[in-house]
Design an enzyme around this catalytic site. Structure first.
Site, short mmCIF file in Angstrom:
data_model
loop_
_atom_site.label_atom_id
_atom_site.label_comp_id
_atom_site.label_asym_id
_atom_site.label_seq_id
_atom_site.Cartn_x
_atom_site.Cartn_y
_atom_site.Cartn_z
N HIS A 166 39.03 42.49 34.54
CA HIS A 166 38.86 42.73 35.97
C HIS A 166 40.10 42.26 36.74
CE1 HIS A 166 36.56 41.82 39.89
NE2 HIS A 166 36.69 43.13 39.80
N HIS A 210 43.95 44.22 45.86
CA HIS A 210 42.53 44.44 46.09
C HIS A 210 42.13 44.57 47.56
CE1 HIS A 210 38.26 43.32 46.56
NE2 HIS A 210 38.11 43.98 45.43
O1 G3P Z 1 35.42 48.33 39.49
C1 G3P Z 1 34.57 47.26 39.43
C2 G3P Z 1 34.90 46.25 40.49
O2 G3P Z 1 36.27 46.00 40.44
C3 G3P Z 1 34.52 46.70 41.86
O3 G3P Z 1 34.53 45.67 42.78
O4 G3P Z 1 35.49 44.41 44.66
O5 G3P Z 1 36.16 43.83 42.37
O6 G3P Z 1 36.97 45.94 43.39
P1 G3P Z 1 35.84 44.93 43.32
CA CA Z 2 38.18 46.74 41.60
#
Ligand code: G3P
Ligand code: CA
Length: 227
Positions: A8, A49
C-alpha cells in the site's frame, strides 16, 4: 488459493508513502503488486496521496494547483522527491504488478498513454491494474484500451456496486476492510471479478481475508504476509 499481497503506497508502514524508497521496500519484501496514487500536474502524472500536499511533504497548497517544478523541490520524506509515475514504473521494472490508483481528475488519458508506451517496449497488460473511486475516469481507461484491467474502488457498500462493475466491464472490485463479507466475495466471483480489500494491517484480519477467499489485500506491512 493464492491471496495477493499488494504493498500500500509502496510499503508505507516502513518508508515514506508513495516514494521510490517505499516502492523499493515493497519489492524487497516480495510483494505481488505495488499500489500508488496519482494526480495530473501540468499534464504529468505525479505520485502522491492527498490533494493537500502538507501532510506528506514540506510544501503547502493543493497538488493540482502546484507547478511540477515546485513539487520537485519538496521533501516527501527522508529527502525523497515526489516521484513521477514513470519513475515508479522504471523502479518496479516488471518485478510486481503496478496498481495505479487514479486520485486526481484528468488522469485516465495520461495513464493509458503511459501504459501503452510500456507495452510497446515489452511490458504486458497483465503488469497493470488501474483503480479509482472516480468511476468516470475508470470508464475512460476501459473505453480507450479494453485490455487494461480496471478495479472499481468502493467506499462503504454502495447499492448496485456489482451492476456498476459489470457496466464498466471491470476486472476487480476493491472494498474496504470494514465492508467486506462472504456475500461480497461470492457476488464478485460469480461475475468473474476479483475481490481485493484495503487496508489490512493486522494478522487476525489477514487470516479472516484468507477465510473469506479474498483475492488480494493491500497492506502497509507486506512482511506480515508470509505465504
Ligand atoms: O486502493 C486501495 C486504497 O489505497 C484506497 O484508499 O485512501 O489509501 O488511497 P487510499
Ligand atoms: Ca490508494
Amino acid at each position: 488459493m493464492i491471496m495477493l499481497c499488494i504493498g500500500h503506497r509502496g510499503a508505507m508502514g516502513h518508508e515514506p508513502e508513495n516514494t521510490l524508497l517505499s516502492v523499493r521496500k515493497a519489492l524487497e519484501l516480495g510483494v505481488d503488486a505495488v499500489e500508488i496514487d496519482v494526480y495530473n500536474v501540468e499534464d504529468r502524472l505525479v505520485v502522491i496521496h492527498d490533494r493537500d500536499i502538507s501532510r506528506t511533504t514540506n510544501g503547502h497548497g493543493y497538488i493540482e494547483e502546484a507547478t511540477f517544478a515546485y513539487l520537485r523541490t519538496l521533501d516527501a520524506g527522508k529527502g525523497e522527491q515526489i516521484p513521477t509515475l514513470k519513475e515508479v514504473l522504471d523502479t518496479i521494472n516488471r518485478q510486481a504488478i503496478v496498481n495505479i490508483e487514479l486520485k486526481g481528475n484528468n488522469t485516465a488519458r495520461l495513464t493509458v498513454k503511459l501504459i501503452l508506451e510500456y507495452v510497446r517496449i515489452g511490458w504486458s497488460y497483465q503488469d497493470f491494474v488501474v483503480s479509482s473511486f472516480n468511476h468516470y475516469e475508470l470508464n475512460l481507461v476501459k473505453a480507450i484500451q479494453p485490455n487494461i484491467k480496471i478495479g472499481i474502488l468502493i467506499y462503504g457498500l454502495p447499492w448496485g456496486y456489482i451492476e456498476i462493475a459489470k457496466k464498466l466491464a471491470a476486472d476487480l472490485v476493491i472494498s474496504g476492510l470494514d465492508y467486506v463479507s462472504s456475500e461480497l466475495v461470492t457476488a464478485a466471483h460469480q461475475e468473474n471479478l476479483q475481490a481485493w480489500v484495503y487496508t489490512v494491517n493486522y494478522p487476525k484480519d489477514i487470516k479472516k481475508m484468507r477465510q473469506l477467499g479474498v483475492d488480494g489485500i493491500f497492506t502497509n506491512y507486506p512482511d506480515l504476509i508470509d505465504e
